[in-house]
Design a protein around this motif. Structure first.
Motif, PDB file in Angstrom:
ATOM      1  N   ARG A  18       0.864  -1.205  -0.161  1.00  0.00           N
ATOM      2  CA  ARG A  18      -0.004  -0.027  -0.058  1.00  0.00           C
ATOM      3  C   ARG A  18       0.803   1.133  -0.093  1.00  0.00           C
ATOM      4  O   ARG A  18       2.046   1.171   0.179  1.00  0.00           O
ATOM      5  N   LEU A  19       0.315   2.534  -0.185  1.00  0.00           N
ATOM      6  CA  LEU A  19       0.976   3.601  -0.064  1.00  0.00           C
ATOM      7  C   LEU A  19       0.578   4.215   1.137  1.00  0.00           C
ATOM      8  O   LEU A  19      -0.700   4.161   1.653  1.00  0.00           O
ATOM      9  N   GLU A  20       1.259   4.915   1.868  1.00  0.00           N
ATOM     10  CA  GLU A  20       0.971   5.838   3.150  1.00  0.00           C
ATOM     11  C   GLU A  20       1.484   7.158   2.894  1.00  0.00           C
ATOM     12  O   GLU A  20       2.510   7.353   2.278  1.00  0.00           O
ATOM     13  N   ARG A  21       0.922   8.104   3.478  1.00  0.00           N
ATOM     14  CA  ARG A  21       1.099   9.491   3.503  1.00  0.00           C
ATOM     15  C   ARG A  21       0.985  10.111   4.657  1.00  0.00           C
ATOM     16  O   ARG A  21      -0.038  10.152   5.442  1.00  0.00           O
ATOM     17  N   ASP A  22       2.181  10.935   4.847  1.00  0.00           N
ATOM     18  CA  ASP A  22       1.925  11.876   6.239  1.00  0.00           C
ATOM     19  C   ASP A  22       2.770  13.110   5.897  1.00  0.00           C
ATOM     20  O   ASP A  22       3.223  13.414   4.925  1.00  0.00           O
ATOM     21  N   ASP A  23       3.137  13.889   7.070  1.00  0.00           N
ATOM     22  CA  ASP A  23       3.641  15.149   6.727  1.00  0.00           C
ATOM     23  C   ASP A  23       5.049  14.970   6.226  1.00  0.00           C
ATOM     24  O   ASP A  23       5.623  15.772   5.683  1.00  0.00           O
ATOM     25  N   ALA A  24       5.630  13.685   6.482  1.00  0.00           N
ATOM     26  CA  ALA A  24       7.159  13.336   5.758  1.00  0.00           C
ATOM     27  C   ALA A  24       7.105  13.144   4.361  1.00  0.00           C
ATOM     28  O   ALA A  24       8.090  13.213   3.913  1.00  0.00           O
ATOM     29  N   GLY A  25       5.818  12.954   3.916  1.00  0.00           N
ATOM     30  CA  GLY A  25       5.943  12.484   2.554  1.00  0.00           C
ATOM     31  C   GLY A  25       4.976  11.079   2.172  1.00  0.00           C
ATOM     32  O   GLY A  25       4.368  10.930   2.908  1.00  0.00           O
ATOM     33  N   THR A  26       5.419  10.850   1.044  1.00  0.00           N
ATOM     34  CA  THR A  26       4.733   9.443   0.512  1.00  0.00           C
ATOM     35  C   THR A  26       5.704   8.506   0.858  1.00  0.00           C
ATOM     36  O   THR A  26       6.949   8.275   0.430  1.00  0.00           O
ATOM     37  N   HIS A  27       4.905   7.477   1.097  1.00  0.00           N
ATOM     38  CA  HIS A  27       6.047   5.941   1.565  1.00  0.00           C
ATOM     39  C   HIS A  27       5.078   4.762   0.921  1.00  0.00           C
ATOM     40  O   HIS A  27       3.775   4.782   1.054  1.00  0.00           O
ATOM     41  N   VAL A  28       6.028   4.113   0.410  1.00  0.00           N
ATOM     42  CA  VAL A  28       5.610   2.746  -0.320  1.00  0.00           C
ATOM     43  C   VAL A  28       5.958   1.842   0.751  1.00  0.00           C
ATOM     44  O   VAL A  28       7.013   1.669   1.470  1.00  0.00           O
ATOM     45  N   VAL A  29       4.722   0.902   1.213  1.00  0.00           N
ATOM     46  CA  VAL A  29       4.924  -0.384   2.110  1.00  0.00           C
ATOM     47  C   VAL A  29       4.927  -1.685   1.165  1.00  0.00           C
ATOM     48  O   VAL A  29       3.884  -1.724   0.209  1.00  0.00           O
ATOM     49  N   TRP A  30       5.892  -2.293   1.416  1.00  0.00           N
ATOM     50  CA  TRP A  30       6.053  -3.593   0.545  1.00  0.00           C
ATOM     51  C   TRP A  30       6.724  -4.515   1.384  1.00  0.00           C
ATOM     52  O   TRP A  30       7.277  -4.273   2.381  1.00  0.00           O
ATOM     53  N   ARG A  31       6.526  -5.858   1.086  1.00  0.00           N
ATOM     54  CA  ARG A  31       6.830  -7.095   1.614  1.00  0.00           C
ATOM     55  C   ARG A  31       7.784  -7.550   0.959  1.00  0.00           C
ATOM     56  O   ARG A  31       7.848  -8.000  -0.203  1.00  0.00           O
ATOM     57  N   ASP A  32       9.069  -7.851   1.755  1.00  0.00           N
ATOM     58  CA  ASP A  32      10.355  -8.416   1.265  1.00  0.00           C
ATOM     59  C   ASP A  32      10.367  -9.916   1.023  1.00  0.00           C
ATOM     60  O   ASP A  32       9.591 -10.425   1.906  1.00  0.00           O
ATOM     61  N   LYS A  33      10.694 -10.258  -0.142  1.00  0.00           N
ATOM     62  CA  LYS A  33      10.234 -11.721  -0.529  1.00  0.00           C
ATOM     63  C   LYS A  33      11.275 -12.607   0.393  1.00  0.00           C
ATOM     64  O   LYS A  33      10.750 -13.567   0.804  1.00  0.00           O
ATOM     65  N   ALA A  34      12.350 -12.232   0.695  1.00  0.00           N
ATOM     66  CA  ALA A  34      13.378 -13.177   1.495  1.00  0.00           C
ATOM     67  C   ALA A  34      13.100 -13.132   2.933  1.00  0.00           C
ATOM     68  O   ALA A  34      12.928 -14.306   3.484  1.00  0.00           O
ATOM     69  N   SER A  35      12.600 -12.210   3.633  1.00  0.00           N
ATOM     70  CA  SER A  35      12.369 -12.223   4.902  1.00  0.00           C
ATOM     71  C   SER A  35      10.917 -12.193   5.626  1.00  0.00           C
ATOM     72  O   SER A  35      10.675 -12.641   6.535  1.00  0.00           O
TER      73      SER A  35
END
Length: 399
Positions: free
Chosen positions: A119-136
């Motif tokens: 998903r994408l998350e947004r706050d005062d610091a900007g835009t953030h991509v949340v993603w799930r690492d395949k290895a961990s």
């Protein structure tokens, strides 16, 4: 959740569009991340025009076959061979080709990430991509100034962020990669010929295909009918083509969009590219070239945005693409709407392919990705013949 380093641009999807965008941006000094889930091969006939090979500097080693003839097959089994004089259609294997593009982007400076978009998350610091690492298996959080959604026909980035991204029309494509029938008697298979089958029993609204890939071949079909059995239709196609006894290497299916979205950005921090924007050609279903162009224009829009910080610049991607390709898409949509409705019309369409003007202009347009405007008389003749065939004023022509 682990916070990673920040990037100027975060590209979701490592297919031809996403990899092209990442490569172009990295070459221009943009700090870019390229996220791909890995292990997935898109079902695709693999056809690419010479213009794509030239424009995007594709090495000959990626071209596994060069096609010099297209055979159109009607519902009654009639055949029309359309020879490509002085040119060819290239064939690529998507497992090798897509990885080549991703590696090229990495060599240019893009940071490759392997995992799935969440998903994408947004706050005062900007835009953030949340993603799930395949290895961990761990969720990661990466900050970026801009996100390019190149995550396919059912793009999650598009659905969540861009108007119309959740309603894009598509067909389902399915194919089987088989070992090519080298030297087998009784099989009408040519490693330099593509067979395109217009038959309602194989596809009620699209077409089936047999595309050579060197040592292998792609045999498949597409349809927008959810109740149509794609595997049974492909089995029937293999039997009709004499290919049922060939070894099956793998089977793949996926949605293919057939209409560009009216908008490719959210006016803030997201722009789409490739299948996510709907840029697959109607009628033919061709997508690799248009995906790479989509990645190219997304990268241009991203660079303009990063320089100006004006979200209005994100609209540049769609404007640039449509300026060059809107006419072709409109013509192909009209052809699909006119001829794919019934077997009677498919029969007349294949008959029309006998016409030398049709053959010449078709391949000129395919090779150069532009409608041929310098031959008005030929266009007029084709238009009149087209109307005559649709109205049933002429009998199907066969040699």
């Amino acid at each position: 959740m682990t916070q990673t380093q920040a990037f100027d641009v975060f590209v979701v999807g490592g297919g031809p569009s996403g990899s092209t965008a990442a490569n172009d941006l990295a070459r221009n000094g943009v700090k870019v991340a390229l996220l791909d889930r890995a292990g997935r091969i898109k079902p695709c006939g693999g056809a690419v025009p010479p213009r794509m090979i030239r424009d995007f500097d594709i090495p000959d080693s990626q071209v596994v076959a060069k096609i010099t003839c297209a055979r159109m097959i009607s519902p009654t089994g009639r055949k029309v061979d359309m020879h490509i004089n002085g040119g060819f259609v290239g064939m690529v294997d998507r497992d090798r080709f897509d990885e080549f593009l991703r590696e090229r982007a990495a060599k240019s400076g893009a940071v490759r990430l392997t995992g799935t978009y969440v998903r994408l998350e947004r706050d005062d610091a900007g835009t953030h991509v949340v993603w799930r690492d395949k290895a961990s298996g761990e969720e990661m959080r990466t900050t970026a100034k801009l996100v390019i959604g190149a995550d396919g026909a059912r793009s999650q980035v598009a659905r969540e962020n861009v108007p119309g991204g959740d309603t894009i029309p598509y067909v389902i494509a399915y194919h089987e990669i088989i070992k090519a029938p080298e030297g087998k008697s009784g099989i009408d298979y040519d490693p330099t010929r593509c067979d395109v089958i217009y038959d309602g029993r194989i596809s009620p609204d699209f077409y089936g295909w047999v595309f050579p890939h060197g040592a292998h071949a792609s045999v498949g079909m597409g349809t927008g009918h959810s109740d149509f059995d794609l595997k049974d239709a492909t089995a029937a196609l293999r039997k009709a083509s004499g290919l049922e006894g060939c070894e099956t290497i793998r089977k793949e299916g996926a949605p293919i969009p057939l209409q560009p979205l009216d908008r490719w950005d959210n006016g803030r921090d997201v722009v789409l590219a490739g299948d996510a924007a709907g840029v697959v050609a109607p009628s033919s279903g061709e997508g690799i070239y248009y995906a790479m162009v989509g990645g190219e224009v997304a990268a241009k829009a991203a660079q303009a945005f990063l320089k100006s910080r004006s979200a209005a610049d994100l609209g540049m991607a769609r404007k640039l693409f449509m300026a060059d390709h809107k006419g072709v898409f409109r013509a192909l949509r009209s052809m699909q709407d006119a001829y794919y409705k019934s077997d009677m019309r498919r029969e007349r369409f294949v008959s029309l392919c006998h016409d030398k003007d049709v053959q010449s202009l078709t391949f000129e347009a395919y090779m150069n990705k532009k409608l041929v405007s310098k031959r008005p008389l030929a266009h007029l003749k084709i238009g009149l013949k087209n109307v005559a065939h649709l109205m049933g004023l002429v009998r199907p022509e066969w040699t």
